[in-house]
Design an enzyme around this catalytic site. Structure first.
Site, PDB file in Angstrom:
ATOM      1  N   ALA A 153       0.707  -1.145  -0.035  1.00  0.00           N
ATOM      2  CA  ALA A 153      -0.039   0.207  -0.128  1.00  0.00           C
ATOM      3  C   ALA A 153       0.913   1.271  -0.137  1.00  0.00           C
ATOM      4  CB  ALA A 153      -1.084  -0.026   1.233  1.00  0.00           C
ATOM      5  N   TYR A 177      -5.563   4.865  -2.836  1.00  0.00           N
ATOM      6  CA  TYR A 177      -6.126   5.708  -1.878  1.00  0.00           C
ATOM      7  C   TYR A 177      -5.667   7.319  -1.896  1.00  0.00           C
ATOM      8  CZ  TYR A 177      -8.302   7.763   2.395  1.00  0.00           C
ATOM      9  OH  TYR A 177      -8.978   8.600   3.668  1.00  0.00           O
ATOM     10  N   THR A 179      -4.405   9.374  -0.262  1.00  0.00           N
ATOM     11  CA  THR A 179      -3.007  10.202   0.296  1.00  0.00           C
ATOM     12  C   THR A 179      -1.995   9.108  -0.366  1.00  0.00           C
ATOM     13  OG1 THR A 179      -3.335   8.507   2.218  1.00  0.00           O
ATOM     14  CG2 THR A 179      -4.200  10.768   2.413  1.00  0.00           C
ATOM     15  N   LYS A 180      -2.373   8.237  -1.231  1.00  0.00           N
ATOM     16  CA  LYS A 180      -1.187   7.372  -1.588  1.00  0.00           C
ATOM     17  C   LYS A 180      -0.443   7.773  -2.801  1.00  0.00           C
ATOM     18  CE  LYS A 180      -2.065   3.988   1.231  1.00  0.00           C
ATOM     19  NZ  LYS A 180      -2.971   4.648   2.060  1.00  0.00           N
ATOM     20  N   ASN A 181       0.699   6.927  -3.231  1.00  0.00           N
ATOM     21  CA  ASN A 181       1.697   7.662  -4.305  1.00  0.00           C
ATOM     22  C   ASN A 181       0.923   7.880  -5.441  1.00  0.00           C
ATOM     23  OD1 ASN A 181       3.224   7.518  -1.971  1.00  0.00           O
ATOM     24  ND2 ASN A 181       4.905   6.143  -2.818  1.00  0.00           N
TER      25      ASN A 181
END
Length: 379
Positions: A153, A177, A179-181
């Site tokens: 994740a 999601y 906030t992910k990279n």
């Protein structure tokens, strides 16, 4: 400010085009996103399946792996609850193995110590984007004939000894999601070693139907489907993939910007009374997902939670990644777990703070974070 996604006009235009196309559900953009992701990680298109979250990816991967009901799965206590919840939803028993206090990743020695005759799988979490010791973990898995499902994740770009994370184990599970990279708002991806198991994962992810909606309602007319398993509603939509296509195209550019911010934090915060992330090991590529610092009252003169409050007063978003799993009432009540059983995870979870780290941050934003941290710790 914390985790703000970097959205360009390309994503906005693609979403508008998708909306105007009338095809919002699982369709051609999801298929292209799968192909692009497979190419990015150097695998075949048949080895990936887009879903609506990394949690769904973990759940479906465990089922597709054919792990028998009630078997034990070893994972880390320093992770988001979804890792453990997915194990439970798959009808399996989570077993926690403590982390290395420096890397914050699951300790291979602790994995070995946790293995019993009922152990069938390991779920290593590449915490903050730092690769786990996959050489040692895979050696353990081969020795004990265990399934390995990597929780990637935090680590979509990360590599271990030149090999992409998610390609070591039987499955790798990724998150998109907000906030992910790589961002799709909500979303995930399954990457599997076995084409057959990935095909089963795809069926499980959409009600257990033999054909998805794109094939049922294509240009060639309606196609009948059959329900071959009792599946779930885990499919990704084209609206999500429309964002992800352009996020993935900029993945290297975004990583370089986060790496630049990371290095600036390393230099600017070096003389403060806090613990900074340890440098990445040789021959690995850190995903640069979370920049976590340790706030210890004995050294800083302020508690972690007081520091969080002060950063909020300064209007700077922060995160806590994570309170260890045994700190939460549900797991204490269900399993009788106590944080003290995993002392490294407990200690880290009570001191950790994640600072903003996003390619959307300007140089001025980064300087404001540094100034606020410096001011709070010098007060």
């Amino acid at each position: 400010m914390f985790g703000a996604p970097h959205i360009d006009e390309a994503e906005i235009d693609e979403v508008l085009t998708c909306l105007r196309s009338g095809w919002l559900g699982t369709g051609p953009r999801v298929a292209k996103f799968e192909r692009d992701f497979a190419a990015f990680r150097g695998v075949k298109s048949a080895q990936v399946a887009a879903v609506n979250s990394c949690t769904a990816a973990l759940h479906v991967s465990m089922l597709a792996a054919g792990i028998e009901h009630g078997a034990e799965v070893i994972t880390t206590p320093l992770t988001f609850c979804a890792t453990v919840n997915a194990i439970l939803h798959a009808g399996l028993m989570p077993v926690l193995a403590d982390v290395d206090p420096q890397t914050q990743n699951i300790d291979p020695d602790a994995i070995e110590a946790a293995i019993t005759p009922r152990t069938r799988a390991i779920v290593p979490v590449h915490f903050a984007g730092r690769p786990c010791a996959m050489d040692r973990i895979m050696d353990i898995a081969r020795k004990h004939d265990l399934v390995v499902i990597e929780d990637c994740a935090h680590a979509v770009e990360a590599e271990f000894h030149g090999k992409p994370l998610g390609t070591f184990g039987d499955f790798g599970c990724f998150s998109f999601y907000v906030t992910k990279n790589v961002v799709t708002g909500e979303g995930g991806m399954i990457l599997g070693r076995s084409n057959e198991q990935v095909a089963r994962a795809k069926v499980l992810a959409l009600h257990g139907m033999s054909k998805d909606a794109w094939h049922r309602f294509g240009d060639k007319g309606y196609r009948h489907y059959q329900v071959v398993e009792c599946g779930f509603k885990y499919n990704m939509m084209d609206l999500q993939a429309a964002i992800g296509l352009h996020q993935l195209a900029r993945v290297e550019q975004s990583w370089r910007r986060r790496d630049e911010i990371w290095r600036h934090y390393d230099a600017a915060l070096a003389n403060l009374p806090i613990e900074l992330p340890v440098p990445a090991e040789d021959d690995v590529r850190h995903g640069r997902h979370l920049y976590t610092v340790m706030i210890d009252n004995n050294h800083c003169g302020i508690t972690r939670d007081e520091f969080l409050d002060e950063m909020n007063v300064a209007r700077i978003g922060t995160g806590v990644h994570y309170l260890s799993i045994p700190e939460h009432p549900y797991y204490q009540q269900r399993f009788g777990w106590r944080p003290e059983q995993w002392p490294n995870a407990m200690s880290l979870g009570r001191k950790t703070v994640s600072l903003p780290l996003s390619p959307a941050l300007s140089d001025g934003d980064v300087e404001r974070v540094v100034a606020a941290v410096s001011l709070i710790l010098s007060a």
